[in-house]
Design an enzyme around this catalytic site. Structure first.
Site, PDB file in Angstrom:
ATOM      1  N   CYS A   7       0.596  -6.671   7.116  1.00 32.71           N
ATOM      2  CA  CYS A   7       1.052  -5.318   7.404  1.00 32.71           C
ATOM      3  C   CYS A   7      -0.107  -4.318   7.407  1.00 32.71           C
ATOM      4  O   CYS A   7       0.109  -3.117   7.622  1.00 32.71           O
ATOM      5  CB  CYS A   7       2.103  -4.878   6.381  1.00 32.71           C
ATOM      6  N   CYS A   8      -1.336  -4.797   7.190  1.00 34.00           N
ATOM      7  CA  CYS A   8      -2.483  -3.891   7.098  1.00 34.00           C
ATOM      8  C   CYS A   8      -2.938  -3.381   8.459  1.00 34.00           C
ATOM      9  O   CYS A   8      -3.286  -2.207   8.600  1.00 34.00           O
ATOM     10  CB  CYS A   8      -3.653  -4.583   6.389  1.00 34.00           C
ATOM     11  N   CYS A  22       2.180  -1.782   0.419  1.00 35.14           N
ATOM     12  CA  CYS A  22       3.368  -2.368   1.029  1.00 35.14           C
ATOM     13  C   CYS A  22       3.905  -3.489   0.154  1.00 35.14           C
ATOM     14  O   CYS A  22       3.158  -4.129  -0.603  1.00 35.14           O
ATOM     15  CB  CYS A  22       3.025  -2.908   2.421  1.00 35.14           C
ATOM     16  N   CYS A  27       2.228  -6.947   0.027  1.00 33.32           N
ATOM     17  CA  CYS A  27       0.858  -6.962  -0.506  1.00 33.32           C
ATOM     18  C   CYS A  27       0.799  -6.644  -1.996  1.00 33.32           C
ATOM     19  O   CYS A  27      -0.297  -6.632  -2.569  1.00 33.32           O
ATOM     20  CB  CYS A  27      -0.002  -5.937   0.224  1.00 33.32           C
ATOM     21  N   CYS A  68      -6.906  -2.525   2.449  1.00 32.85           N
ATOM     22  CA  CYS A  68      -6.090  -2.672   3.657  1.00 32.85           C
ATOM     23  C   CYS A  68      -6.902  -2.341   4.894  1.00 32.85           C
ATOM     24  O   CYS A  68      -6.582  -2.802   5.987  1.00 32.85           O
ATOM     25  CB  CYS A  68      -4.859  -1.770   3.580  1.00 32.85           C
TER      26      CYS A  68
END
Length: 213
Positions: free
Chosen positions: A103-104, A184, A187, A209
């Protein structure tokens, strides 16, 4: 007040004054071109900014993978300071389950979107948070050529905790549950004792991130 506590108190006031001066300078210098990026871990920088530059835009990058508690914190901050946080995102989501770090990249893209038309941004990043931030400058330049201003760069975890306590600052409820660094959900896990950053990207070797690199 004994001498040691008096020196500590004076040091705290000096740090707060430095942050306020930095924020006022940023507001005077960049005006509407300035925004404040908030992670919703705590509202320390927002609290300081609302006193120094109350019209600054507060921005949150919504990857679509944040904890419910993070969104709750955002709404509490909006209510406390009577502001509308500018939420950027979420982008098209990856299918679950999402591995730590996946999601980074969307987060970096969202930051690029949030900073379009801006000339400077404020962050709550601090040097003590990770070895990758040890040389963080209070006033620097990001990879886009924009001014990146981190007023809390020199603050320790103790400085943050003292400010939270003395000013009744809003914090993400996950902190009280052992999540010392909150990003997130894919993570973020609870931190190991003595290592606040250990709960992020656990087992991947990753420490950032990417938005602060």
């Amino acid at each position: 007040m004994d001498l040691l506590n008096e020196k500590t108190h004076r040091s705290i006031l000096q740090r707060v004054d430095t942050v306020r001066a930095t924020l006022e300078w940023a507001g005077d210098t960049y005006g509407n071109g300035l925004c404040l990026l908030a992670s919703m871990q705590d509202a320390v920088l927002v609290d300081l900014a609302m006193a120094a530059i109350p019209d600054v835009d507060v921005v949150f990058l919504d990857t679509g993978y944040h904890f419910a508690e993070t969104h709750q914190t955002l709404h509490r901050i909006e209510s406390r300071y009577d502001i509308d946080v500018k939420v950027v995102g979420p982008p098209q989501l990856l299918p679950w389950p999402v591995l730590p770090g996946e999601c980074c990249a969307p987060k970096i893209q969202l930051l690029d979107e949030a900073l379009q038309g801006r000339s400077a941004w404020l962050t709550g990043a601090r040097r003590c948070e990770a070895s990758s931030r040890s040389n963080l400058r209070r006033i620097g330049t990001d990879r886009r050529g924009l001014a990146k201003i981190s007023p809390l760069a020199e603050w320790s975890d103790q400085d943050v905790a003292r400010y939270v306590e003395t000013h009744a600052v809003i914090t993400n409820p996950l902190i009280a549950q052992g999540y010392a660094s909150i990003g997130c959900e894919p993570c973020t896990t609870k931190a190991d004792y003595g290592d606040p950053r250990s709960g992020r990207w656990r087992g991947t070797g990753r420490t950032e991130c990417g938005i602060h690199l």
